[in-house]
Each structure stands twice: as structure tokens, then as C-alpha cells.
Design an enzyme around this catalytic site. Structure first.
Site, PDB file in Angstrom:
ATOM      1  N   SER A  99       0.829  -1.211   0.000  1.00 42.62           N
ATOM      2  CA  SER A  99       0.000   0.000   0.000  1.00 42.62           C
ATOM      3  C   SER A  99       0.865   1.262   0.000  1.00 42.62           C
ATOM      4  O   SER A  99       1.926   1.293   0.612  1.00 42.62           O
ATOM      5  CB  SER A  99      -0.887  -0.008   1.258  1.00 42.62           C
ATOM      6  OG  SER A  99      -1.476   1.261   1.450  1.00 42.62           O
TER       7      SER A  99
ATOM      8  N   TYR B 243      -2.021   5.653  -4.671  1.00 40.75           N
ATOM      9  CA  TYR B 243      -3.059   6.675  -4.580  1.00 40.75           C
ATOM     10  C   TYR B 243      -2.484   7.920  -5.242  1.00 40.75           C
ATOM     11  O   TYR B 243      -1.282   8.219  -5.071  1.00 40.75           O
ATOM     12  CB  TYR B 243      -3.397   6.999  -3.122  1.00 40.75           C
ATOM     13  CG  TYR B 243      -4.230   5.947  -2.411  1.00 40.75           C
ATOM     14  CD1 TYR B 243      -5.496   5.595  -2.873  1.00 40.75           C
ATOM     15  CD2 TYR B 243      -3.758   5.329  -1.252  1.00 40.75           C
ATOM     16  CE1 TYR B 243      -6.270   4.637  -2.210  1.00 40.75           C
ATOM     17  CE2 TYR B 243      -4.523   4.375  -0.582  1.00 40.75           C
ATOM     18  CZ  TYR B 243      -5.778   4.037  -1.066  1.00 40.75           C
ATOM     19  OH  TYR B 243      -6.535   3.100  -0.422  1.00 40.75           O
TER      20      TYR B 243
ATOM     21  N   THR C 174      -5.612   2.480  -7.193  1.00 40.74           N
ATOM     22  CA  THR C 174      -6.897   2.301  -6.509  1.00 40.74           C
ATOM     23  C   THR C 174      -7.839   3.423  -6.916  1.00 40.74           C
ATOM     24  O   THR C 174      -7.528   4.606  -6.739  1.00 40.74           O
ATOM     25  CB  THR C 174      -6.681   2.259  -4.988  1.00 40.74           C
ATOM     26  OG1 THR C 174      -5.874   1.116  -4.714  1.00 40.74           O
ATOM     27  CG2 THR C 174      -7.998   2.132  -4.235  1.00 40.74           C
TER      28      THR C 174
ATOM     29  N   LYS D 282      -7.807  -0.937  -9.521  1.00 39.38           N
ATOM     30  CA  LYS D 282      -8.408  -1.713  -8.430  1.00 39.38           C
ATOM     31  C   LYS D 282      -9.622  -0.951  -7.908  1.00 39.38           C
ATOM     32  O   LYS D 282      -9.510   0.223  -7.525  1.00 39.38           O
ATOM     33  CB  LYS D 282      -7.379  -1.878  -7.298  1.00 39.38           C
ATOM     34  CG  LYS D 282      -7.941  -2.481  -6.023  1.00 39.38           C
ATOM     35  CD  LYS D 282      -6.821  -2.745  -5.021  1.00 39.38           C
ATOM     36  CE  LYS D 282      -7.322  -3.357  -3.731  1.00 39.38           C
ATOM     37  NZ  LYS D 282      -8.003  -2.418  -2.856  1.00 39.38           N
TER      38      LYS D 282
ATOM     39  N   HIS E 274     -13.135  -2.681  -2.063  1.00 30.63           N
ATOM     40  CA  HIS E 274     -12.260  -2.228  -0.983  1.00 30.63           C
ATOM     41  C   HIS E 274     -12.615  -2.962   0.329  1.00 30.63           C
ATOM     42  O   HIS E 274     -12.556  -2.382   1.412  1.00 30.63           O
ATOM     43  CB  HIS E 274     -12.395  -0.712  -0.801  1.00 30.63           C
ATOM     44  CG  HIS E 274     -11.128   0.005  -0.451  1.00 30.63           C
ATOM     45  ND1 HIS E 274     -10.464   0.833  -1.311  1.00 30.63           N
ATOM     46  CD2 HIS E 274     -10.392   0.040   0.685  1.00 30.63           C
ATOM     47  CE1 HIS E 274      -9.401   1.365  -0.728  1.00 30.63           C
ATOM     48  NE2 HIS E 274      -9.331   0.890   0.493  1.00 30.63           N
TER      49      HIS E 274
ATOM     50  N   ASP F 290     -11.000  -9.347  -5.361  1.00 31.63           N
ATOM     51  CA  ASP F 290     -10.829  -9.528  -3.912  1.00 31.63           C
ATOM     52  C   ASP F 290     -12.149  -9.227  -3.209  1.00 31.63           C
ATOM     53  O   ASP F 290     -13.106  -8.737  -3.810  1.00 31.63           O
ATOM     54  CB  ASP F 290      -9.657  -8.706  -3.348  1.00 31.63           C
ATOM     55  CG  ASP F 290      -9.925  -7.195  -3.307  1.00 31.63           C
ATOM     56  OD1 ASP F 290     -11.094  -6.754  -3.318  1.00 31.63           O
ATOM     57  OD2 ASP F 290      -8.930  -6.440  -3.241  1.00 31.63           O
TER      58      ASP F 290
ATOM     59  N   ARG G 106      -7.990  -8.774   4.789  1.00 29.88           N
ATOM     60  CA  ARG G 106      -7.981  -8.956   6.252  1.00 29.88           C
ATOM     61  C   ARG G 106      -7.326 -10.251   6.731  1.00 29.88           C
ATOM     62  O   ARG G 106      -6.607 -10.222   7.740  1.00 29.88           O
ATOM     63  CB  ARG G 106      -9.405  -8.846   6.795  1.00 29.88           C
ATOM     64  CG  ARG G 106      -9.987  -7.437   6.670  1.00 29.88           C
ATOM     65  CD  ARG G 106     -11.418  -7.402   7.159  1.00 29.88           C
ATOM     66  NE  ARG G 106     -12.051  -6.105   6.957  1.00 29.88           N
ATOM     67  CZ  ARG G 106     -12.647  -5.729   5.820  1.00 29.88           C
ATOM     68  NH1 ARG G 106     -12.681  -6.543   4.769  1.00 29.88           N
ATOM     69  NH2 ARG G 106     -13.204  -4.534   5.722  1.00 29.88           N
TER      70      ARG G 106
HETATM   71  C1  LIG Z   1      -7.489  -2.451   7.105  1.00 23.67           C
HETATM   72  C2  LIG Z   1      -7.544  -2.344   5.614  1.00 23.67           C
HETATM   73  C3  LIG Z   1      -6.747  -1.419   4.960  1.00 23.67           C
HETATM   74  C4  LIG Z   1      -6.761  -1.343   3.579  1.00 23.67           C
HETATM   75  N1  LIG Z   1      -5.909  -0.475   2.953  1.00 23.67           N
HETATM   76  C5  LIG Z   1      -5.933  -0.400   1.595  1.00 23.67           C
HETATM   77  C6  LIG Z   1      -5.016   0.455   0.913  1.00 23.67           C
HETATM   78  O1  LIG Z   1      -4.184   1.108   1.515  1.00 23.67           O
HETATM   79  N2  LIG Z   1      -5.130   0.524  -0.428  1.00 23.67           N
HETATM   80  C7  LIG Z   1      -6.044  -0.212  -1.136  1.00 23.67           C
HETATM   81  O2  LIG Z   1      -6.095  -0.103  -2.349  1.00 23.67           O
HETATM   82  N3  LIG Z   1      -6.888  -1.053  -0.519  1.00 23.67           N
HETATM   83  C8  LIG Z   1      -6.847  -1.166   0.816  1.00 23.67           C
HETATM   84  N4  LIG Z   1      -7.696  -2.042   1.445  1.00 23.67           N
HETATM   85  C9  LIG Z   1      -8.604  -2.905   0.657  1.00 23.67           C
HETATM   86  C10 LIG Z   1      -7.925  -4.256   0.329  1.00 23.67           C
HETATM   87  O3  LIG Z   1      -6.886  -4.062  -0.584  1.00 23.67           O
HETATM   88  C11 LIG Z   1      -8.895  -5.274  -0.249  1.00 23.67           C
HETATM   89  O4  LIG Z   1      -9.578  -4.684  -1.319  1.00 23.67           O
HETATM   90  C12 LIG Z   1      -9.901  -5.834   0.750  1.00 23.67           C
HETATM   91  O5  LIG Z   1      -9.337  -5.936   2.030  1.00 23.67           O
HETATM   92  C13 LIG Z   1     -10.358  -7.221   0.307  1.00 23.67           C
HETATM   93  O6  LIG Z   1     -11.371  -7.712   1.140  1.00 23.67           O
HETATM   94  P1  LIG Z   1     -11.120  -8.750   2.350  1.00 23.67           P
HETATM   95  O7  LIG Z   1     -10.516  -7.976   3.468  1.00 23.67           O
HETATM   96  O8  LIG Z   1     -12.488  -9.243   2.629  1.00 23.67           O
HETATM   97  O9  LIG Z   1     -10.219  -9.848   1.850  1.00 23.67           O
HETATM   98  C14 LIG Z   1      -7.655  -2.166   2.830  1.00 23.67           C
HETATM   99  C15 LIG Z   1      -8.449  -3.095   3.504  1.00 23.67           C
HETATM  100  C16 LIG Z   1      -8.400  -3.208   4.864  1.00 23.67           C
HETATM  101  C17 LIG Z   1      -9.248  -4.242   5.553  1.00 23.67           C
END
Ligand SMILES: Cc1cc2nc3c(=O)[nH]c(=O)nc-3n(C[C@H](O)[C@H](O)[C@H](O)COP(=O)(O)O)c2cc1C
Length: 381
Positions: free
Chosen positions: A121, A145, A171, A247, A271, A302, A326
Site C-alpha cells: 500500500s 493513490y 486504486t 483496483k 475495498h 478480492d 484482512r
Molecule cells: C485495514 C484495511 C486497509 C486497507 N488499505 C488499503 C489500501 O491502503 N489501499 C487499497 O487499495 N486497498 C486497501 N484495502 C482494501 C484491500 O486491498 C482489499 O480490497 C480488501 O481488504 C479485500 O477484502 P477482504 O478484506 O475481505 O479480503 C484495505 C483493507 C483493509 C481491511
């Protein structure tokens, strides 16, 4: 404790993590409808918009084939020119050192051992350069970003190229951040011993609340560029030779635009239910996106992937690979690098069992006809 499922990791992590961090990692936006739906769509009621354009209601059921010699499975594949050992990767998750001191390096190294892709990230607590040095063998992509400060954004792109990252994951579902109510209640901030390691000064330590809500949300509003449009993909493509993956796409229309603007791939994502609440589960929109662009772009997904059957269902509906968010954090919180190694081993084994029991020896054997809504059976009666 023996970990035999993702839920085991989640349960232990819920005890290990302090409230500010646990709430941040687990929350969805708003009423958390989409967060729940991502999971339920794999497990229970799902509405799949099939190619014919109508909605079918029902449980997602698997139609297995038998007597097909599954003694030797072949589950490796090529994604954007990279050989990966199995079609699962680690999605970008911000601020991983809140989960464990090893942070992003634990996830990246474990991905390397498993032969999986790791996405770092922009908002990581480990810098691009430190991560690349600590996990040189891992296939790494950088999640970007776009900041209001375009020179700063450009420097992130350059640093990703120089550090050996193989793709940029832009993203596109976060012009502002979703309203994660627990973060607002907790006045979420990054603990003071940690920083956003890709930045210096204010930008590194700026995830604190000035006006009394979530510090992260305030940071995003002040720094991310909400004027970004598809035209900015052109700008990005002029900056870099790296393939661009968008994404956060949830519609066939946007998938077609991604193709038109020369992106190499798409991650179908909401997300993890953290941005716009009330969007469909990602597995629900996958068929329409695959139908629109699946022949031209690498389509990945995802959201809610927690077991081997989920991976199989997503591949059957046309994804080339999937990512977990997660679960990688729960495993990190449980046992750092070893926890994530265990998690990836467990998911690999689970996927192999799903393949063997559906009679699939190779990934190409996973067919759309293997996933049907329950209503298809009801209509046959
Ligand atoms: C705590 C947390 C922080 C995240 N931070 C980012 C991030 O910095 N950039 C991004 O593109 N997606 C971020 N995401 C989204 C994840 O990349 C992903 O799309 C999502 O967690 C997938 O779902 P899942 O947690 O059910 O597997 C984040 C998700 C979580 C749970």
C-alpha cells in the site's frame, strides 16, 4: 492453538489487537452491508447476473465432476508475465505494523515463500525501498493513490520502478474515504511510534485527527486528489513503463474504460466493503465484467475470500486470480511472518482439496458450469 481456518486466525487476532487497530482493520463503511455481503455471497444467498442478463437467486452450489485422476494437481499460473505458484495474492492493506512489529515485511516474505504476489500500500508503515530489500524474491506490485501533489505521486512511481516493483495498482474507489464509524468513534490515529514510511514530515505522521473524527479520513481529504479521471491514466502511462492495474472496478462500463485507456488488468473490488456501502459483493459483479473485458484484460478479484471453495468459485466465474486483505492481517497479528506462512499454506491446501473434489486437475479444468445457483436445481425439479 491449531489454525485450521481463517476464522481461527481472526478469533485469536481479535484478542491480540488493541481496539483502535482491531476496529480499523475489521470495519466496513456505513451499515457494513457490503462487508457482510462479500462473505454471504460465497456462502448463502447470491444474486448472479448471468450472461443472459437476468438475475438468478440462490445459494452458490458447486457441480463436481468425478473419476478424473486428480493425483497430480497443477495450480501454478502466469499473471502479467509472472509465474505464480497458486492463484492467490495479498491485497494492499495500509499500516500493517499496527498488527505486528514485522508489518508489511512479514506478509511480503511469506508471499515470496508461497510463490504469491504481494501488493504494498501507498499508506504502508514500511517504505518501498525497505520492503524491496527485505523481500527481494517476492513478486511485488505497488498500490498507488494519486496525491494532489503530482510531483510527489510521480516520485512514488519512480521509487516503485527503481525498487523492482513489477506493476502499479491504481486504486480508483477512494476519491474520499468511506465513513467507517468505528474509526470516527475511536478518533482513529496511527500510534505515534509508527509512520507512513513512504513519506517524510507531516505526510508521514499526519494520520491524526485535527477536527475530531477519523485521522485517516482527514488525511485522505487533505492529500488525495479527488479530481482524478480516466484521463489521468494517460498521464500515468506516460510516466511509467510498468503495467497499470485498476483496483476498485465494479461495473462492465468501467471495465471497458479500463481497456480503452490501456490498463493491463483490473481488480474487481469494493475495498473490502470499506468505501461505498450498498455496493454488490464482488463475486456478484464478476460475471458481467468478465463478459465485457475478460478476453482482453487480466481480471482479478478480492473481497470475502476465506477458503479454497471461494477461490474455485471466483476462478469458475472468470477471475484469473484472487487476493485476500484482512486474513493476512489476522495471521500477521497471530504470529508475524510464521502466521502468514501458515495461512497461505492452509489456503493452498484448502484450494487443492476443492480442486480434487470437483475433479479439476489444472486451473483450466475449472469451468463456469461448475458453479450454479441453487435455483437452477429448483427449476429442474
Ligand atoms: C485495514 C484495511 C486497509 C486497507 N488499505 C488499503 C489500501 O491502503 N489501499 C487499497 O487499495 N486497498 C486497501 N484495502 C482494501 C484491500 O486491498 C482489499 O480490497 C480488501 O481488504 C479485500 O477484502 P477482504 O478484506 O475481505 O479480503 C484495505 C483493507 C483493509 C481491511
Amino acid at each position: 492453538m491449531a489454525f485450521v481456518s481463517v476464522s481461527d486466525f481472526e478469533q485469536k487476532a481479535s484478542v491480540e489487537l488493541e481496539k483502535n487497530a482491531l476496529d480499523y482493520y475489521k470495519s466496513g463503511a456505513g451499515e457494513q452491508l457490503t462487508l457482510r455481503l462479500n462473505r454471504e455471497a460465497f456462502q448463502r444467498v447470491v444474486r448472479l447476473r448471468f450472461n443472459l442478463g437476468f438475475w438468478l437467486l440462490g445459494l452458490l452450489r458447486l457441480r463436481p465432476r468425478c473419476l478424473r485422476d486428480v493425483s497430480q494437481l497443477e495450480i501454478s499460473c502466469m499473471i502479467l508475465g509472472h509465474h505464480i505458484e497458486f492463484p492467490l495474492g495479498i491485497a494492499p492493506v495500509a499500516m500493517q505494523k499496527m498488527a505486528h512489529p514485522v508489518g508489511e515485511i512479514g506478509n511480503a516474505r511469506a508471499a515470496g515463500v508461497a510463490g504469491c504476489i504481494f501488493i504494498l500500500s501507498t499508506l504502508a508503515t514500511t517504505s518501498l525501498e525497505d520492503l524491496a530489500a527485505a523481500a527481494p524474491e517476492t513478486c511485488k506490485w505497488f498500490q498507488l493513490y494519486i496525491y494532489k501533489d503530482r510531483a510527489l505521486t510521480e516520485s512514488l512511481v519512480r521509487r516503485a520502478e527503481n525498487a523492482g516493483f513489477k506493476a502499479l495498482v491504481l486504486t480508483v474507489d477512494a476519491p474520499v474515504f468511506g465513513q467507517r464509524r468505528d474509526d470516527v468513534r475511536n478518533k482513529f490515529s496511527l500510534p505515534s511510534h509508527l509512520s507512513l514510511a513512504n513519506f517524510h514530515g507531516e505526510l508521514a505522521s499526519g494520520v491524526v485527527s485535527v477536527i475530531g473524527g477519523s485521522g485517516l479520513s482527514e488525511y485522505v481529504v487533505s492529500q488525495f486528489d479527488p479530481t482524478v479521471t480516466w484521463q489521468d491514466i494517460k498521464w500515468l502511462k506516460l510516466l511509467t513503463h510498468l503495467p497499470i492495474i485498476v483496483k476498485g472496478v465494479l461495473t462492465a462500463e468501467d471495465a471497458e474504460l479500463a481497456r480503452e485507456f490501456g490498463c493491463a488488468g483490473i481488480i474487481v473490488s469494493n475495498h473490502g466493503g470499506r468505501q461505498l456501502d450498498s455496493t454488490p459483493a464482488t463475486i456478484e459483479v464478476l460475471p458481467e465484467i468478465v463478459k465485457a473485458v475478460g478476453k482482453d484484460l487480466v481480471v482479478m478479484l478480492d473481497g470475502g475470500i476465506r477458503e479454497g471453495n471461494d477461490i474455485l468459485k471466483a476462478l469458475a466465474l472468470g477471475a484469473q486470480m484472487v487476493f485476500i486483505g484482512r486474513p493476512s492481517i489476522w495471521a500477521l497479528a497471530c504470529d508475524g511472518l510464521r502466521g502468514v506462512e501458515q495461512l497461505l499454506g492452509l489456503l493452498r491446501k484448502d484450494f487443492e482439496i476443492s480442486m480434487a473434489l470437483t475433479g479439476c486437475r489444472t486451473l483450466a479444468d475449472i469451468q463456469a458450469t461448475m458453479v450454479v445457483p441453487e435455483s437452477a436445481y429448483r427449476r429442474l425439479k
